[in-house]
Design an enzyme around this catalytic site. Structure first.
Site, mmCIF file in Angstrom:
data_model
loop_
_atom_site.group_PDB
_atom_site.id
_atom_site.type_symbol
_atom_site.label_atom_id
_atom_site.label_comp_id
_atom_site.label_asym_id
_atom_site.label_seq_id
_atom_site.Cartn_x
_atom_site.Cartn_y
_atom_site.Cartn_z
ATOM 1 N N CYS A 91 -31.506 -18.396 46.246
ATOM 2 C CA CYS A 91 -31.656 -18.117 47.439
ATOM 3 C C CYS A 91 -30.660 -17.476 48.679
ATOM 4 C CB CYS A 91 -32.859 -18.882 48.822
ATOM 5 S SG CYS A 91 -32.245 -18.431 50.270
ATOM 6 N N CYS A 130 -29.857 -17.802 51.928
ATOM 7 C CA CYS A 130 -29.400 -19.659 51.879
ATOM 8 C C CYS A 130 -27.796 -19.779 51.545
ATOM 9 C CB CYS A 130 -29.762 -20.319 51.465
ATOM 10 S SG CYS A 130 -32.041 -20.811 51.033
#
Ligand code: ZN
Length: 149
Positions: free
Chosen positions: A67, A70
């Site tokens: 991600c 993230c």
């Protein structure tokens, strides 16, 4: 000198430790607590245990290696964790490694930040955001909690 809490990755005991100590170890089994730069990486079960036992609020970063937002948010989380060590427990939960997290914590997207105090969720925010915003979100939970019984 700040005190924080985590769950031992070896024996699953909740530990209280000094955050200024290099490589803190478990009081029960003497294994390494895996605390680095204000943050520990825990499993779903360990986070649940920590939430139930920690006397200070637990801030969880639900993330995954694939991600991109993230990865953007990760240094923000680490810097804030170092700055606010002792006031909050900062934990990262890798949802790819621990897929049960999504169900247990009802995670719909990552990154998601959730704050638990005395076993109850007091804050949740999704997406990457700057450190100033993160710190003011956390300060908001602590001021409302001091009024609550
Ligand atoms: Zn241990």
């Amino acid at each position: 000198m700040a005190v924080s809490y985590t769950v031992c990755p070896n024996c699953n005991r909740v530990n209280k430790f000094q955050t200024n100590k290099q490589n803190p170890t478990c009081g029960a089994c003497h294994g390494n607590l895996d605390y680095h730069e204000g943050v520990t990486q825990l499993s779903t079960e360990q986070v649940q245990k920590l939430i139930a036992k920690s006397p200070i609020p637990v801030v969880i970063d639900f993330w995954a290696p694939w991600c991109a937002p993230c990865r953007t948010f990760s240094p923000v989380f680490s810097e804030t964790a170092v700055e606010l060590a002792g006031q909050y427990v900062f934990v990262k939960l890798n949802t790819e490694e621990h897929p049960s997290a999504g169900l247990h914590f009802n995670i719909r997207g990552i990154p998601t930040i959730a704050v638990y105090q005395k076993g109850r969720e007091v804050l949740r925010q999704s997406g990457a955001f700057p450190k100033d915003h993160f710190v003011s979100l956390l300060r908001g939970t602590s001021s409302s909690n001091s009024i609550a019984p």
